[in-house]
Scaffold this motif. Structure first.
Motif, PDB file in Angstrom:
ATOM      1  N   CYS A  17       0.810  -1.216   0.000  1.00 32.28           N
ATOM      2  CA  CYS A  17       0.000   0.000   0.000  1.00 32.28           C
ATOM      3  C   CYS A  17       0.845   1.269   0.000  1.00 32.28           C
ATOM      4  O   CYS A  17       0.341   2.355  -0.228  1.00 32.28           O
ATOM      5  N   CYS A  25       5.928  -3.913   0.332  1.00 32.99           N
ATOM      6  CA  CYS A  25       6.142  -4.464   1.666  1.00 32.99           C
ATOM      7  C   CYS A  25       7.527  -5.093   1.762  1.00 32.99           C
ATOM      8  O   CYS A  25       8.199  -5.005   2.783  1.00 32.99           O
ATOM      9  N   CYS A  42       4.975   1.200   9.429  1.00 34.42           N
ATOM     10  CA  CYS A  42       3.850   0.505   8.798  1.00 34.42           C
ATOM     11  C   CYS A  42       2.683   0.481   9.765  1.00 34.42           C
ATOM     12  O   CYS A  42       2.743  -0.141  10.815  1.00 34.42           O
TER      13      CYS A  42
HETATM   14  S1  SF4 Z   1       4.804  -2.475   4.872  1.00 36.49           S
HETATM   15 FE1  SF4 Z   1       2.832  -1.789   5.636  1.00 36.49          FE
HETATM   16  S2  SF4 Z   1       2.740   0.341   5.019  1.00 36.49           S
HETATM   17 FE2  SF4 Z   1       4.391  -0.563   3.848  1.00 36.49          FE
HETATM   18  S3  SF4 Z   1       3.450  -1.190   1.943  1.00 36.49           S
HETATM   19 FE3  SF4 Z   1       3.319  -2.959   3.288  1.00 36.49          FE
HETATM   20  S4  SF4 Z   1       1.365  -2.802   4.323  1.00 36.49           S
HETATM   21 FE4  SF4 Z   1       1.760  -0.824   3.395  1.00 36.49          FE
END
Ligand code: SF4
Ligand code: FES
Lengths: 447, 324, 640
Positions: A17, A25, A42
Motif C-alpha cells: 500500500c 512491503c 507501517c
Molecule cells: S509495509 Fe505496511 S505500510 Fe508498507 S506497503 Fe506494506 S502494508 Fe503498506
C-alpha cells in the motif's frame, strides 16, 4: 536470530500500500532486516507480527551512553564480529586517566590540554572523549577534589574508578546529576556499588577474572535492577585481553548470550610503559573495546591512536575512497602531464600503479566522484567536465603543472569537448580506456 | 555460572612455508624461518593451532636510499652505505629476516645492472645467515631483469622474490620455479584479486608452499582499514578451506608507514601531531600491530625500535591464556 | 594381441583392429571420416556413434546422458574397442538435436484459451445504417452512434476530428454499410467510453485479419511481431539494431546525448527503426501499415522515455527516478509510429529507472509470477536485468552488462541473423575451430550464442588463462598479436563472407568477461539480499536476443549462468516482445503486467560494496571461487 527480509516480509500485510513510504512491503521488510527503519512506519502490522519482530530487533549488545553537559560517548550495539560483515557502529571512547594523588593544578593542566586536544584528519576534527578519575590515594577527600578539578577543567564525560564504595560515593556527589560510569563492581563490593549505580542512575562496570565470574556478577548486579553495565575483565596481558574480548563479543553476537551482552572497557594505561600502553590501546581499538582508558597523553601518542580508531570504524560498505587531490608520481616536474581519474580506491590504485610502473613522471588528479569508478561516476553525473574543472581549480593544478596538458580516461572521451570549454587554456587529451594501457600511452603519446 | 566457550570450527589451514635453505637443503643460510600453519584466526589459541609465530624482517637497500626519511638514515648512518654492513646491523637489531630492496638506479643515477643486483645480494648473503627477501625496484621490466639474474645466481637459496602482480608475474614465477626460490603475490587490497593471482601463479605450476601473499595494506591513516579487512577476509576464507587463500601473509608496514607525511616530515606539521620521532615510530608500530591482529605472518619494518615493540607484542600474543 | 571385428553400417567392409583401438581410429580405417570438432577430446560430443551390437569401454561419457549410454551411444574419440562390435553413425542432425534439446525455444503459439471476443480490447463491428432521408435528417455521427447502440450494444464512443473528417464520405461510399474498429476496453480508464479507431466503408468479412504489433525496444535491438488480433497468430517477426546505437551504445550515453539537444534526434532514430520494421513486416505479410490498429510497446525505461520524447536525464541522476513508469494509452499519430494514425499505442509499465517495461512484460511471459517455484529470470542483454521470486514476492535489479552478448561493440560481433556463427568448437591440439553458421552460409561474424561457446572453448582449450588473457606462447598462427593486442582467429578470410579474418581480440574478451561477471554478480547479490541461497532456486529462465538458443553448458563454463542441473534452465528467447504480444492480445494480461510491476521490489545494487565485490569475484573464468562451479572444475580436470 536476525530475520531475513523475506522472513519479515511474510509477517507484513503484503498489500504494497506504500503507506510506510516504501514502494512494496518487501522493500520495507528489507530495510527492517537491515535495521535501517523502525517497524512503526507501517500502520498495518498485526499485533502478533509486532511481538515477533520486536524480539528479533533487540540488539545483542546493550548500548551504553555516557553523557555530560551535552557531550556523549556511546558504546555497544554492535552486530558483527568483523567489520567487513557490515560495519562497527560506535567508536570506542578514549578516556585519559587522572589519578587523585596528583595536585589540583597538575590535574587541571593535564585535563585542559587533553580537553582541548583536537587534530584534523581528512577534514574531520578528532578529539578525546573524556577522563577517568582514579582513587589511588585512598582518601575520599582527595578523590572528590580530583573529580572536582577534572570537572572544572573539562565538560566531557567522566569515568570514576574506585574500589571503595564510600570513596566512590564522594566522587559521585561532585558529579551529581551526570551519571558517570562507575568503575566498579567487583566480587567484594558489588552490592554497595550497585546501590550507588541505582541511586545515581549511572552505568556500572563489572569486573571478573574469568568469563564465568563476569557473567555471574552481571547476573547479580542485574538482579539489583541495574541495566546499564560495562564489562571490565581483569586480565592485563595482550593475549588475555584479546581472547576475553573476542569471546565476549562472540557470545553476545553469535550466541545471543545476554549475561555478556555489554560493551567492554580496557585500561590500556595499566600496561606499564607508554610503548606497551600504545600497543595495548591499539589492540583495544582494533579488537572490541568499547571504552579505552589511557595514561599517556602526548600528542604523538594520541594522534596515531585517534586516527586508528577513525580508520577501523569507517563503514566498509561505503565505496572505498581515496582523498581527492593532486598526487605526485615519479617526481613530476611542471612540464609533466596531468592524468585525471576518480577517487574510487581501486580505480586510483590501478591508475597510480600503472603510472608508477611506467617510470614516467606525471601528476595524477584525483577528482571527487563520491568514490565511484570512472564509468559509474560518469553515468551518475559525478564525473563530468564541470567537476573535473572544479578539481583543477580547487587543487591549484595550473600552478604546479604549468604545461597544462590534461589527460582524460578513455571511457569518458565524450567529455573532452566540454572540458576544453571549461579549461580553455589547457590542452585536453584522451588517454586509454584501461589502466593497463597507460604506460604504452604515456610512452607513445606523451613523450 | 559456567560459560560455554564458543569455538569456531574451521576446516582449513594456512600452508606452512619455509624461507631460506641451509647448506643441507641446498643453500647457504645458517637458519631458516617457517611461517604459516594456522588453523584459527590470529592468536585464538583456545580453538586452534598457531604453530609458527609471526616474524619480523627489517628492510635494507642495496645503497643509501634517496627517498627515506632522515630519521631512518641518521639512525643507520654510514651502515646504509654498504648492504653487507647494513644487513649485519639489522640482524643485530633483532630481525628474523632481511629484506633487501634493490634500487632503480645506482648512486650516479644510472640504471641498476643485473650484475650490481647480484653483487649486492651475494654480499648480503655473505654477511648474514638469515633468510633473505629480495625486492625489485617496482617497475615490471626492471624487476624481471634484475630478479631473474638474482634468482639464477642464487639457485637453491629459497630466497623470496618480490613482487609478482597480476600484470607481471610470469617471468618471476618461472625463474623462482627454475631456481628453487619463493615469490610474493601482491594485489591491491582486494580479496578477489589476491585469490585470482594465487590461482594464476599456481596454474603455472609453482607449488603454493612457495608463495606468500601481500594483500597491500596501506598505512595507518592511509587506508589501513581496507588492508585490515581484506586480511581478515582472506584468512577466514583460508580457514574455511579455500586452498587459494591458504598462503601466509606478508605485509610491509615499514614501507607503508614511512611514506606517510606523518613519518616523513618533521617541520611545518600541526602541533597536534607531537614529537616527530616518537610519532614516526608509533605510526609504524601501530600499523604493524593492526596488521598483526588481522593475520600477518611476516611484517617488514624499517625502524629497530618499532621492531622491538612489535616483537614484544608478538611474544605476548603467542602466549596461550591459561584461563578464559 | 587380440583382434576384433568392427562393422560400421555406413562402411562396405568390416575392419579388424587390436584391443584398445579407439572407435574413431577404427572408423578412419573403415574409410569413414567422423567430425571431431574438439579434436577428439571428449568435450563436444559431436563424434557420438551408436554401438548396436557388442560393447565398448567408454573412457568418458561427459557429453552423454545415462539414457544415451543405455541407447548405445558412445563418443568415438573416447571409446575403446574390446570385442567384436557393430556400429552405426547417426546423422549429424540427430546428434545435434540430442544435444540441443536442453535449449528449447518455445514456439510462438497463441495461448490456447485465446478468444478475441473475450480478451481482445479491439473490436470490429459491421453496421448497417439507415440512410438519411428528408424525414430523418439525423447527422452522420449520431446515426453511427445510434447504430452502434442498437446493433452492437455500445454506449458512448470517443472520436477524433480526423475520423469525423472522413466519416461522411466513408458512410456514403459504403452505401451506409460500414465497419467500425473500436478500442472498447481502455485499460487505463475502464469507465471511459470506447474509442473509435477507424471506420471503413462496407462490411469487412469476418476472416479478414485485424492487425496489431508487439514491439520491444531494446537498447541494442528492436524487435517487432505482426499479429492477427482475431486469431492471435504471429504473422511476421522482424528485428533490427536500434538506430540510436550510433549515438551511444548504452542507455547512459543515450541519456546524456539526449540531454544535450539530442532528444529529437534519438526519437527520430528509434522511430525510423520501428517504422522500418513495420514496413518490412507489412511487406512480408502483404498488408498496409494503416491496417495495424493497435500496438503494445515494451522496452527499458530509457528507451520508452526516448521514444516518447520525454526527458530522461532524471533516470541517470541520483536518486534515479524516471519521469513516468505508467504511461496512459496514446495514439500512433502522436507517438510517430506509422501505422493507423488512430491506433492505440500502449506502452507497458516499468518498475524503476533501470528496470523497465521489458522486464515486467518478460516476467509475465516467463510465467514466474504464477508459480510457487523460486524462479530466477535473467535478461541477458545490455542492461542485465534480473528478477528473482515466485507468485509470492518478486525482487529485481539491473547491472550494466554492456551489449557484448548482443554482439555489439565487438570486433566481429553481429546479431543472431544469417551469417552469424552461433556455435564454435576448438580443437584442443591444433587450436583450429569449427563452427556452425546461421543459415549455413559463409560466416560474417559472431552472435551472442557464438561468443559464449567461443569463450568457453578458448578457456577449456587453454587459449585463455583464467583471467581471460590470450596466451601468446601457444605456437599456433591462430593466436597472434593483432592491431588491438592479442587476438585469436576463428575463421581465416577465405572462409568468411566478409573478406577478412574473423577474430576475437583480448579487448572483446574483456568486454564479454565484464558482461558475464556483471550478470552473475547481479543475480548472486540479488539472491543474497533476500537471503535465498543459490541451491534454493528451482528454475532459471533466460531471456535475451540470442538466436535460436543459448548453449547452457557453455554459459555455465564461462560462469555466466549458475552451475546447476541443466534441467532447471529454460531459454525463453525475447521475453520482452513475448510479454508485449500477450498484453496485445489479452487485456486481462495487460492488467496483470500492471500488478506485476507494482509488486516488484527494486534493489539498487550500487547502494554498497557488495555488488562490486561479487563482480570482481566473477571477473574470472569461470569464477574466482571454483567451488561455485563444480561441473566446470570436473571438466577442467578431465581436460588435463
Ligand atoms: S509495509 Fe505496511 S505500510 Fe508498507 S506497503 Fe506494506 S502494508 Fe503498506
Ligand atoms: S567429443 Fe569426440 S570429437 Fe569431440
Amino acid at each position: 536470530m536476525a530475520l531475513s527480509g523475506i522472513q519479515i516480509y511474510k509477517m507484513l500485510p503484503q498489500t504494497n500500500c506504500k503507506d510506510c513510504g516504501y514502494p512494496t512491503c518487501l522493500a520495507f521488510a528489507m530495510k527492517l532486516a537491515a535495521k535501517q527503519v523502525e517497524l512503526d512506519l507501517c500502520p498495518h502490522v498485526s499485533e502478533e507480527s509486532k511481538a515477533q519482530l520486536a524480539e528479533s530487533a533487540t540488539p545483542p549488545q546493550r548500548l551504553i551512553t555516557l553523557k555530560a553537559n551535552g557531550n556523549e560517548v556511546k558504546a555497544g550495539n554492535e552486530v558483527v564480529l568483523f567489520r567487513h560483515e557490515k560495519t562497527y557502529y560506535n567508536m570506542p571512547g578514549l578516556f585519559v586517566r587522572i589519578k587523585d594523588d596528583l595536585l589540583a593544578d597538575a590535574i587541571k593542566e593535564k585535563v585542559a590540554a587533553a580537553d582541548t586536544y583536537s587534530t584534523n584528519y581528512v577534514g574531520i576534527d578528532l578529539v578525546l572523549d573524556g577522563f577517568a578519575v582514579e582513587a589511588v590515594s585512598g582518601s575520599s577527600a582527595s578523590f572528590s577534589a580530583a573529580v572536582a578539578a577534572v570537572r572544572a577543567a573539562s565538560k566531557k564525560p567522566v569515568i570514576l574508578i574506585a574500589q571503595d564504595a564510600g570513596v566512590m560515593a564522594e566522587g559521585l556527589k561532585v558529579l551529581d546529576g551526570e551519571a558517570p560510569l562507575i568503575f566498579g563492581a567487583g566480587a567484594e563490593n558489588w552490592e554497595a556499588m550497585a546501590d550507588l549505580a541505582t541511586q545515581y542512575k549511572a552505568p556500572l562496570t563489572v569486573t571478573g577474572n574469568t568469563l564465568d565470574e563476569l557473567a555471574d556478577l552481571v547476573e547479580k548486579v542485574k538482579g539489583k535492577g541495574i541495566e546499564d553495565i560495562v564489562l571490565a575483565p581483569a586480565t592485563r596481558s595482550l593475549h588475555g585481553e584479546l581472547t576475553t574480548r573476542v569471546l565476549i563479543w562472540r557470545l553476545a553476537i553469535k550466541k545471543n548470550f545476554r549475561s555478556l551482552g555489554y560493551p567492554v572497557i580496557s585500561v590500556a594505561g595499566d600496561a606499564g610503559d607508554p610503548a606497551k600502553e600504545m600497543v595495548s590501546a591499539a589492540q583495544a581499538i582494533s579488537k572490541y573495546a568499547g571504552f579505552v582508558v589511557i595514561d599517556s597523553f602526548a600528542p604523538d601518542f594520541v594522534y596515531p591512536l585517534i586516527v586508528l580508531r577513525q580508520n577501523i570504524y569507517t563503514d566498509p560498505q561505503k565505496p572505498i575512497q581515496v582523498q581527492p587531490g593532486l598526487y605526485e608520481i615519479n617526481n613530476p616536474k611542471p612540464t609533466d602531464p596531468v592524468l585525471v581519474t576518480t577517487n574510487f580506491s581501486i580505480t586510483y590504485f590501478s591508475v597510480a600503479n600503472e603510472i608508477e610502473g611506467s617510470g614516467l613522471p606525471a601528476w595524477l588528479l584525483v577528482a571527487d566522484a563520491e568514490g565511484m569508478s570512472v564509468l559509474t561516476a560518469w553515468a551518475a553525473g559525478k564525473f563530468d567536465a564541470e567537476r573535473i574543472a572544479k578539481s583543477v581549480k580547487a587543487f591549484d593544478v595550473a600552478s604546479k603543472a604549468t604545461n597544462r596538458t590534461i589527460v582524460l580516461p578513455g571511457h569518458v572521451a565524450v567529455l573532452s569537448g566540454e572540458l576544453e570549454e571549461e579549461l580553455p587554456d589547457w590542452n585536453v587529451r584522451v588517454g586509454p580506456r584501461e589502466a593497463v594501457d597507460i604506460p604504452a600511452f604515456m610512452k607513445q603519446a606523451m613523450t | 555460572m559456567p560459560v560455554e566457550i564458543p569455538k569456531d570450527k574451521w576446516n582449513g589451514q594456512v600452508r606452512v612455508v619455509t624461507l631460506g635453505a641451509t647448506a643441507d637443503q641446498g643453500g647457504t643460510r645458517t637458519s631458516t624461518v617457517t611461517v604459516g600453519g594456522e588453523t584459527t584466526m590470529p592468536f585464538m589459541h583456545f580453538e586452534g593451532e598457531i604453530p609458527h609465530r609471526p616474524v619480523i624482517a627489517l628492510e635494507i637497500k642495496d645503497r643509501r636510499p634517496d627517498d627515506w626519511s632522515s630519521l631512518l638514515l641518521d639512525l643507520w648512518s654510514d651502515k646504509a652505505d654498504d648492504p653487507a654492513v647494513w644487513a649485519k646491523a639489522a640482524e643485530e637489531a633483532g630481525a628474523d629476516l632481511i629484506q633487501l630492496s634493490l634500487s632503480l638506479t645506482n648512486a650516479d643515477g644510472n640504471p641498476t645492472t643485473p650484475e650490481a643486483a647480484v653483487d649486492a645480494v651475494k654480499k648480503v648473503l655473505a654477511a648474514t645467515g638469515l633468510p633473505l627477501l629480495v625486492f625489485g625496484p617496482g617497475q615490471a621490466d626492471v624487476d624481471n631483469e634484475l630478479l631473474v639474474a638474482v634468482a639464477e645466481a642464487t639457485k637453491g637459496e629459497r630466497l623470496v622474490l618480490g613482487i609478482c602482480e597480476d600484470k607481471n608475474y610470469r617471468t618471476i614465477v618461472a625463474t623462482a620455479m627454475a631456481n628453487d626460490h619463493l615469490v610474493i603475490a601482491r594485489c591491491p587490497m582486494d580479496v578477489n584479486l589476491s585469490k585470482q593471482l594465487n590461482i594464476l601463479i599456481s596454474d603455472m605450476g609453482l607449488p603454493l608452499d612457495r608463495v606468500l601473499m601481500d594483500p597491500t595494506t596501506g598505512a595507518l591513516g592511509y587506508g589501513i582499514e581496507y588492508g585490515f579487512s581484506v586480511m581478515e577476509r582472506l584468512r577466514m576464507a583460508a580457514l574455511q578451506g579455500d586452498a587459494m587463500t591458504q598462503l601466509p601473509m606478508i605485509v610491509t608496514p615499514g614501507f607503508e608507514a614511512w611514506k606517510t607525511k606523518e613519518s616523513k616530515v618533521g617541520v611545518d606539521v600541526p602541533e597536534s601531531w607531537g614529537d616527530w620521532e616518537q610519532r614516526a615510530i608509533n605510526w609504524e608500530t601501530i600499523t604493524a600491530v593492526a596488521l598483526l591482529e588481522s593475520g600477518a605472518d611476516i611484517l617488514v619494518l624499517r625502524h629497530p625500535e618499532s621492531l622491538k615493540r612489535v616483537r614484544a607484542a608478538i611474544e605476548d600474543l603467542m602466549t596461550a591464556p591459561e584461563t578464559v | 594381441m587380440a583382434e576384433h571385428t568392427v562393422k560400421f553400417d555406413q562402411a562396405s567392409k568390416p575392419v579388424k583392429v587390436p584391443t584398445g583401438t579407439l572407435l574413431s581410429e577404427a572408423a578412419e580405417q573403415a574409410g569413414i571420416s567422423l567430425t571431431q570438432p574438439c579434436g577428439g577430446q571428449g568435450r563436444c560430443g559431436r563424434c557420438a556413434v551408436i554401438v548396436t551390437e557388442g560393447t565398448v569401454r567408454r573412457r568418458s561419457t561427459l557429453r552423454l546422458s545415462s539414457e544415451d549410454v543405455e541407447a548405445g551411444y558412445a563418443l568415438a574419440c573416447q571409446s575403446v574397442v574390446e570385442g567384436d562390435i557393430c556400429v552405426t553413425i547417426p546423422p549429424q542432425d540427430k546428434i545435434e538435436r540430442r544435444l540441443t534439446s536442453d535449449r528449447t525455444v518455445a514456439q510462438v503459439k497463441p495461448p490456447a484459451s485465446y478468444d478475441a471476443s473475450v480478451h481482445q480490447s479491439i473490436r470490429r463491428y459491421r453496421l448497417s445504417l439507415n440512410p438519411p432521408t428528408m424525414d430523418d435528417q439525423t447527422d452522420d455521427w449520431s446515426r453511427l452512434q445510434a447504430a452502434l447502440r442498437n446493433q452492437s450494444n455500445i454506449g458512448a464512443v470517443q472520436v477524433s476530428l480526423k475520423l469525423l473528417q472522413k466519416l461522411g464520405q466513408v458512410l456514403r461510399v459504403g452505401d451506409w454499410d460500414a465497419t467500425v474498429i473500436l478500442d472498447s476496453i481502455l485499460w487505463d480508464c475502464p469507465d471511459c467510453p470506447a474509442r473509435l479507431i477507424d471506420i471503413l466503408p462496407g462490411h469487412v468479412a469476418d476472416d479478414v485479419p485485424l492487425w496489431g504489433t508487439a514491439i520491444d525496444i531494446g537498447t541494442t535491438t528492436v524487435s517487432l511481431w505482426l499479429v492477427d488480433l482475431l486469431t492471435g497468430e504471429v504473422k511476421s517477426q522482424v528485428a533490427e539494431y536500434n538506430g540510436q546505437i550510433a549515438r551511444g551504445e548504452d542507455v547512459i550515453s543515450r541519456i546524456i546525448y539526449a540531454s544535450k539537444d539530442g532528444k529529437d534526434t534519438l526519437r527520430e532514430l528509434v522511430l525510423e527503426t520501428v517504422n522500418g520494421l513495420v514496413e518490412t513486416a507489412c511487406r512480408r505479410a502483404q498488408i498496409l501499415p494503416e491496417s495495424i490498429v493497435k500496438t503494445t510497446v515494451a522496452g527499458n525505461s530509457t528507451m520508452i522515455h526516448l521514444l516518447l520524447g520525454i526527458p530522461a536525464e532524471s533516470i541517470r541522476l541520483s536518486p534515479f527516478v524516471p519521469v513516468v513508469n505508467h504511461i496512459p494509452a496514446l495514439i500512433a499519430s502522436e507517438v510517430g509510429i506509422l501505422i493507423n494514425p488512430e491506433a492505440t499505442v500502449d506502452c507497458l509499465p516499468g518498475i524503476a529507472s533501470y528496470v523497465g517495461a521489458d522486464i515486467s512484460a518478460g516476467v509475465l511471459a516467463s510465467g514466474m509470477s504464477d508459480t510457487d517455484k523460486i524462479t530466477l529470470f535473467l535478461d541477458v542483454g545490455t542492461n542485465g536485468e534480473t528478477v528473482l521470486g515466485s507468485s509470492e514476492w518478486l525482487v529485481t535489479c539491473a547491472c550494466s552488462a554492456g551489449p557484448a552478448f548482443e554482439g555489439a561493440g565487438m570486433e566481429h560481433g553481429m546479431r543472431a541473423t544469417q551469417g552469424a556463427i552461433e556455435e564454435v568448437w576448438i580443437n584442443g591440439k591444433t587450436f583450429e575451430s569449427s563452427y556452425r553458421v546461421i543459415g549455413n552460409v559463409k560466416p560474417r561474424g559472431l552472435c551472442g550464442s557464438g561468443l559464449i561457446t567461443l569463450l568457453a572453448e578458448m578457456f577449456l582449450t587453454g587459449i585463455l588463462d583464467k583471467s581471460g588473457k590470450i596466451k601468446l606462447d601457444l605456437n599456433t598462427p591462430l593466436v597472434r598479436e593483432g592491431y588491438h593486442g592479442p587476438e585469436y582467429v576463428i575463421a581465416p578470410a577465405e572462409e568468411t563472407g566478409v573478406g577478412q579474418d574473423i577474430v576475437i581480440t583480448n579487448v572483446d574478451i574483456d568486454n564479454l568477461l565484464r558482461a558475464k561477471a556483471a550478470i552473475y554478480a547481479g543475480f548472486t547479490v540479488l539472491a543474497d539480499s533476500v537471503g535465498v541461497p543459490m541451491e534454493a532456486i528451482e528454475q532459471v529462465l533466460i531471456g535475451g536476443s540470442f538466436g535460436k538458443y543459448i548453449n547452457v553448458e557453455k554459459a555455465v563454463q564461462i560462469g555466466l549462468l549458475p552451475d546447476m542441473n541443466w534441467d532447471r534452465f529454460q531459454f525463453l528467447g525475447n521475453t520482452s516482445v513475448k510479454g508485449a504480444y500477450l498484453a496485445l492480445l489479452d487485456h486481462t494480461l495487460r492488467t496483470k503486467i500492471k500488478s506485476i510491476a507494482a509488486k516488484m521490489t527494486y534493489i539498487e545494487l550500487s547502494a554498497d560494496n557488495t555488488f562490486f565485490d561479487a563482480f570482481m569475484s566473477a571477473l574470472f573464468l569461470p569464477h574466482t571461487d571454483i567451488t561455485c562451479f563444480p561441473s566446470v572444475e570436473a571438466a577442467m580436470l578431465t581436460k588435463d
